[in-house]
Design a protein around this motif. Structure first.
Motif, PDB file in Angstrom:
ATOM      1  N   ILE A  94      56.587  75.353 -54.192  1.00 32.61           N
ATOM      2  CA  ILE A  94      57.704  75.354 -55.137  1.00 32.61           C
ATOM      3  C   ILE A  94      58.256  73.944 -55.322  1.00 32.61           C
ATOM      4  N   VAL A  95      58.425  73.221 -54.212  1.00 33.45           N
ATOM      5  CA  VAL A  95      58.929  71.847 -54.309  1.00 33.45           C
ATOM      6  C   VAL A  95      57.993  70.990 -55.150  1.00 33.45           C
ATOM      7  N   ALA A  96      56.692  71.139 -54.919  1.00 31.64           N
ATOM      8  CA  ALA A  96      55.713  70.385 -55.710  1.00 31.64           C
ATOM      9  C   ALA A  96      55.795  70.774 -57.187  1.00 31.64           C
ATOM     10  N   GLY A  97      55.957  72.075 -57.458  1.00 36.70           N
ATOM     11  CA  GLY A  97      56.064  72.536 -58.839  1.00 36.70           C
ATOM     12  C   GLY A  97      57.296  72.002 -59.532  1.00 36.70           C
ATOM     13  N   VAL A  98      58.423  71.956 -58.810  1.00 34.34           N
ATOM     14  CA  VAL A  98      59.671  71.455 -59.389  1.00 34.34           C
ATOM     15  C   VAL A  98      59.533  69.979 -59.751  1.00 34.34           C
ATOM     16  N   ILE A  99      59.004  69.195 -58.821  1.00 34.97           N
ATOM     17  CA  ILE A  99      58.921  67.748 -59.046  1.00 34.97           C
ATOM     18  C   ILE A  99      57.920  67.421 -60.153  1.00 34.97           C
ATOM     19  N   LEU A 100      56.708  67.967 -60.038  1.00 35.54           N
ATOM     20  CA  LEU A 100      55.687  67.665 -61.044  1.00 35.54           C
ATOM     21  C   LEU A 100      56.060  68.238 -62.409  1.00 35.54           C
ATOM     22  N   GLY A 101      56.471  69.506 -62.418  1.00 38.33           N
ATOM     23  CA  GLY A 101      56.835  70.133 -63.683  1.00 38.33           C
ATOM     24  C   GLY A 101      58.058  69.506 -64.313  1.00 38.33           C
ATOM     25  N   GLY A 102      59.073  69.218 -63.486  1.00 38.24           N
ATOM     26  CA  GLY A 102      60.294  68.620 -64.006  1.00 38.24           C
ATOM     27  C   GLY A 102      60.048  67.261 -64.625  1.00 38.24           C
ATOM     28  N   ARG A 103      59.215  66.463 -63.956  1.00 41.36           N
ATOM     29  CA  ARG A 103      58.934  65.128 -64.486  1.00 41.36           C
ATOM     30  C   ARG A 103      58.072  65.183 -65.750  1.00 41.36           C
ATOM     31  N   LEU A 104      57.002  65.964 -65.697  1.00 44.04           N
ATOM     32  CA  LEU A 104      56.129  66.059 -66.860  1.00 44.04           C
ATOM     33  C   LEU A 104      56.846  66.720 -68.038  1.00 44.04           C
ATOM     34  N   GLY A 105      57.744  67.666 -67.733  1.00 48.17           N
ATOM     35  CA  GLY A 105      58.522  68.286 -68.807  1.00 48.17           C
ATOM     36  C   GLY A 105      59.420  67.274 -69.494  1.00 48.17           C
ATOM     37  N   PHE A 106      60.053  66.403 -68.719  1.00 49.74           N
ATOM     38  CA  PHE A 106      60.897  65.364 -69.307  1.00 49.74           C
ATOM     39  C   PHE A 106      60.065  64.421 -70.165  1.00 49.74           C
ATOM     40  N   VAL A 107      58.891  64.049 -69.651  1.00 49.29           N
ATOM     41  CA  VAL A 107      58.011  63.144 -70.389  1.00 49.29           C
ATOM     42  C   VAL A 107      57.588  63.763 -71.720  1.00 49.29           C
ATOM     43  N   LEU A 108      57.187  65.034 -71.701  1.00 48.44           N
ATOM     44  CA  LEU A 108      56.647  65.678 -72.900  1.00 48.44           C
ATOM     45  C   LEU A 108      57.735  66.146 -73.867  1.00 48.44           C
ATOM     46  N   PHE A 109      58.860  66.641 -73.327  1.00 44.68           N
ATOM     47  CA  PHE A 109      59.880  67.233 -74.186  1.00 44.68           C
ATOM     48  C   PHE A 109      60.889  66.214 -74.709  1.00 44.68           C
ATOM     49  N   TYR A 110      61.188  65.189 -73.910  1.00 40.79           N
ATOM     50  CA  TYR A 110      62.314  64.333 -74.238  1.00 40.79           C
ATOM     51  C   TYR A 110      61.945  62.912 -74.681  1.00 40.79           C
ATOM     52  N   GLU A 111      60.955  62.296 -74.064  1.00 35.90           N
ATOM     53  CA  GLU A 111      60.613  60.927 -74.448  1.00 35.90           C
ATOM     54  C   GLU A 111      59.101  60.711 -74.470  1.00 35.90           C
ATOM     55  N   PRO A 112      58.353  61.506 -75.227  1.00 39.06           N
ATOM     56  CA  PRO A 112      56.892  61.363 -75.218  1.00 39.06           C
ATOM     57  C   PRO A 112      56.417  60.017 -75.752  1.00 39.06           C
ATOM     58  N   ALA A 113      57.066  59.497 -76.789  1.00 38.51           N
ATOM     59  CA  ALA A 113      56.618  58.232 -77.374  1.00 38.51           C
ATOM     60  C   ALA A 113      56.759  57.084 -76.377  1.00 38.51           C
ATOM     61  N   TYR A 114      57.884  57.059 -75.668  1.00 36.84           N
ATOM     62  CA  TYR A 114      58.108  55.981 -74.695  1.00 36.84           C
ATOM     63  C   TYR A 114      57.063  56.009 -73.587  1.00 36.84           C
ATOM     64  N   TYR A 115      56.814  57.187 -73.034  1.00 36.69           N
ATOM     65  CA  TYR A 115      55.883  57.271 -71.905  1.00 36.69           C
ATOM     66  C   TYR A 115      54.432  57.156 -72.344  1.00 36.69           C
ATOM     67  N   PHE A 141      60.894  74.530 -64.245  1.00 38.55           N
ATOM     68  CA  PHE A 141      60.707  75.983 -64.199  1.00 38.55           C
ATOM     69  C   PHE A 141      59.249  76.350 -64.445  1.00 38.55           C
ATOM     70  N   LEU A 142      58.631  75.730 -65.445  1.00 31.99           N
ATOM     71  CA  LEU A 142      57.216  75.995 -65.703  1.00 31.99           C
ATOM     72  C   LEU A 142      56.359  75.590 -64.510  1.00 31.99           C
ATOM     73  N   GLY A 143      56.742  74.487 -63.863  1.00 32.21           N
ATOM     74  CA  GLY A 143      56.013  74.065 -62.675  1.00 32.21           C
ATOM     75  C   GLY A 143      56.095  75.090 -61.564  1.00 32.21           C
ATOM     76  N   VAL A 144      57.270  75.683 -61.378  1.00 32.88           N
ATOM     77  CA  VAL A 144      57.439  76.719 -60.345  1.00 32.88           C
ATOM     78  C   VAL A 144      56.638  77.958 -60.711  1.00 32.88           C
ATOM     79  N   VAL A 145      56.629  78.324 -61.989  1.00 31.44           N
ATOM     80  CA  VAL A 145      55.862  79.499 -62.431  1.00 31.44           C
ATOM     81  C   VAL A 145      54.379  79.321 -62.088  1.00 31.44           C
ATOM     82  N   ILE A 146      53.845  78.155 -62.419  1.00 30.54           N
ATOM     83  CA  ILE A 146      52.431  77.894 -62.144  1.00 30.54           C
ATOM     84  C   ILE A 146      52.164  77.868 -60.647  1.00 30.54           C
ATOM     85  N   ALA A 147      53.030  77.189 -59.896  1.00 30.11           N
ATOM     86  CA  ALA A 147      52.846  77.100 -58.445  1.00 30.11           C
ATOM     87  C   ALA A 147      52.916  78.479 -57.794  1.00 30.11           C
TER      88      ALA A 147
END
Length: 240
Positions: free
Chosen positions: A14-35, A56-62
């Motif tokens: 779950i911890v891995a899902g939160v960190i990976l999903g949370g970060r990738l979600g921010f990259v894809l949803f909020y600032e994709p052009a910058y990253y 949340f999506l990261g936790v679902v997958i994990a």
């Protein structure tokens, strides 16, 4: 029931899902052009930038992978996690308030709070810092306390006999709560412009949806789907 070792393993997933999903979600949803232009910045999680919906999506997958690996019914595991989640949301939003982050829109309500570091340029006619909605506390009350109490009542009334029902209530409840609070929460700076002060990503500058609302609507609809599907199934014996 899971063994003690399995519980510890689940927490790691779950911890891995939160960190990976949370970060990738921010990259894809909020600032994709910058990253996309600065891919090396993606791993710099210590600089901030996490998305709840991505986490949340990261936790679902994990959790799905963990359930499959350990032969655990996925809906049963999902229901257990759904019942536990509001407590974490409650503490997390209180921490956001204490840390003076993710504040709300300007307000003249008597309970408005002046947050250190909040920009004053979107407060017309106000010199210096202005009071804002404590939207972190609104979320703590709705996503954490109220939703948690609803799920506890559901469990006490035998709701876990219908696999997927608690999960559906959590998804629908969080989606609705977050959608409502977005009307009071300050939009992310990258979406706010002089012509779009509300930070809408869909619709017009006056009527539209923020990114938080756009991401919460699918949760609400999927949650309703899980509720309807669970209630169509016969109960699976006594409340586990």
């Amino acid at each position: 029931p899971m063994r003690a070792g399995q519980v510890e393993e689940l927490l790691t997933w779950i911890v891995a899902g939160v960190i990976l999903g949370g970060r990738l979600g921010f990259v894809l949803f909020y600032e994709p052009a910058y990253y996309l232009a600065n891919p090396a910045e993606i791993v710099k999680v210590w600089q901030g930038g996490m998305s709840f919906h991505g986490g949340f999506l990261g936790v679902v997958i994990a959790a799905a992978l963990f359930a499959r690996r350990n032969g655990i019914p996925p809906l049963r595991l999902a229901d257990a996690l759904a019942v536990a989640a509001p407590a974490g949301l409650l503490l997390g939003r209180i921490a956001n308030f204490i840390n003076a982050e993710l504040w709300g829109r300007p307000t003249d309500a008597p309970w408005g709070v002046i947050f250190p570091g909040a920009a004053a340029q979107d407060c017309p006619g106000v010199v210096g810092p202005c009071a804002r909605h404590p939207s972190q506390l609104y979320e703590a009350g709705l996503e954490g306390l109220l939703l948690g109490l609803i799920l506890l009542v559901l469990v006490r009334r035998g709701g876990l006999r219908w696999p997927g029902l608690a999960l559906g209530v959590f998804l629908a409840g969080y989606g609705l709560a977050r959608f409502v609070v977005e009307f009071f929460r300050q939009a992310d700076a990258q979406f706010v412009t002089p012509d779009n002060p509300w930070g809408h990503v869909l619709g017009g500058p006056v009527w539209g949806l923020t990114m938080g609302q756009l991401l919460s609507l699918p949760m609400l609809l999927i949650g309703v789907g899980f509720i309807l599907a669970a209630r169509r199934r016969p109960p699976a014996g006594p409340n586990p």
